[in-house]
Write an enzyme that holds these catalytic residues in place. Structure first.
Site: not given
Ligand code: PEP
Length: 254
Positions: A9, A172
């Site tokens: 994503n 995040g």
């Molecule tokens: C996401 O955007 O679904 C996600 C899990 O982001 P990250 O891997 O940066 O925590």
């Protein structure tokens, strides 16, 4: 056997030129890791170009959201007809859309039904906030989100749905859930809720991803969990080497 699905994503990152460079840096390696499903979810502007670049590699393309109507006076929205011109998958109900853009359980359900009606593979996101977790409400919250998302779907339709369990406190933040905790929620909450609604066979067939600060370092242990069937990857999917390493970890673990 459930085929793991690894989706990147990209969120609101990468211009078209940057997207082209990122895909060029990983498409050959991703193309070879064909024992798992691999999906890239760029911003809408880059989708046609990314789809053109990965054509024939076995790597799929997903949208990060879509509206549920086929067309009309809905300024700024993207319809399932537009998405399916280029995409096989669509992310629905990401926590960032729920938090910042008013996505509700009801709109998630409408979008999910539209995705299925148009032959797309939906990746539906569920997950609790830190406050809910600290109050001991993770199980009830996540089960409630799963039930609301799947409301009115047939068992056959549910067979096409991927659920991404993404604890919001892990997205995040660099604070991934432990593999044991992610496995517990995926099995005892998400899969158990699907079993309650549709029976054990449908639940056993459902692919459930973990998402939240997945990195090349923690992917091997997360992907080795029996009820985790891949990952939804945010930040680490913006670096070719990291996303390839995470996909490779899933190939090796399964
Ligand atoms: C996401 O955007 O679904 C996600 C899990 O982001 P990250 O891997 O940066 O925590």
């Amino acid at each position: 056997m459930r085929k793991p699905v690894l989706a990147g994503n990209w969120k609101m990152n990468k211009t078209v030129a940057e997207a082209v460079a990122l895909v060029a840096a990983m498409k050959d390696e991703l193309g070879q890791l064909s024992s798992v499903e691999r999906v890239l979810c760029p911003p809408f502007m880059a989708i046609p170009e990314v789809a053109r670049l990965v054509a024939g590699t076995g790597v799929g393309v997903g949208a990060q959201d879509m509206y549920w109507k086929d067309g009309g006076a809905f300024t700024g929205e993207i319809s399932p007809l537009m998405v399916k011109e280029f995409c096989s998958h669509v992310i629905i109900g990401h926590s960032e859309r729920r938090e910042h853009f008013g996505e509700s359980d009801e709109s998630v359900n409408l979008k999910l039904k539209a995705a299925l009606a148009h032959g797309l593979f939906p990746i539906v996101c569920v997950g609790e906030t830190l406050a809910l977790r600290q109050e001991g409400r993770t199980e009830a919250w996540v089960a409630g989100q799963v039930k609301a998302a799947l409301a009115g779907l047939s068992a056959e339709q549910v067979g096409r749905v991927v659920i991404a369990y993404e604890p919001i406190w892990a997205i995040g933040t660099g604070l991934a859930a432990t593999a044991a905790e992610a496995q517990r929620v995926c099995k005892e909450v998400v899969r158990a809720t699907v079993a309650e609604l549709y029976g054990p066979a449908v639940a056993q067939g459902m692919r459930i991803q973990y998402g939240g600060s997945v990195t090349p370092a923690n992917a091997p242990e997360l992907m080795a969990q029996p009820d985790i069937d891949g990952a939804l990857v945010g930040g680490a999917s913006l670096k070719a080497a990291d996303f390839v390493a995470i996909v490779r970890a899933a190939v090796q673990a399964k």
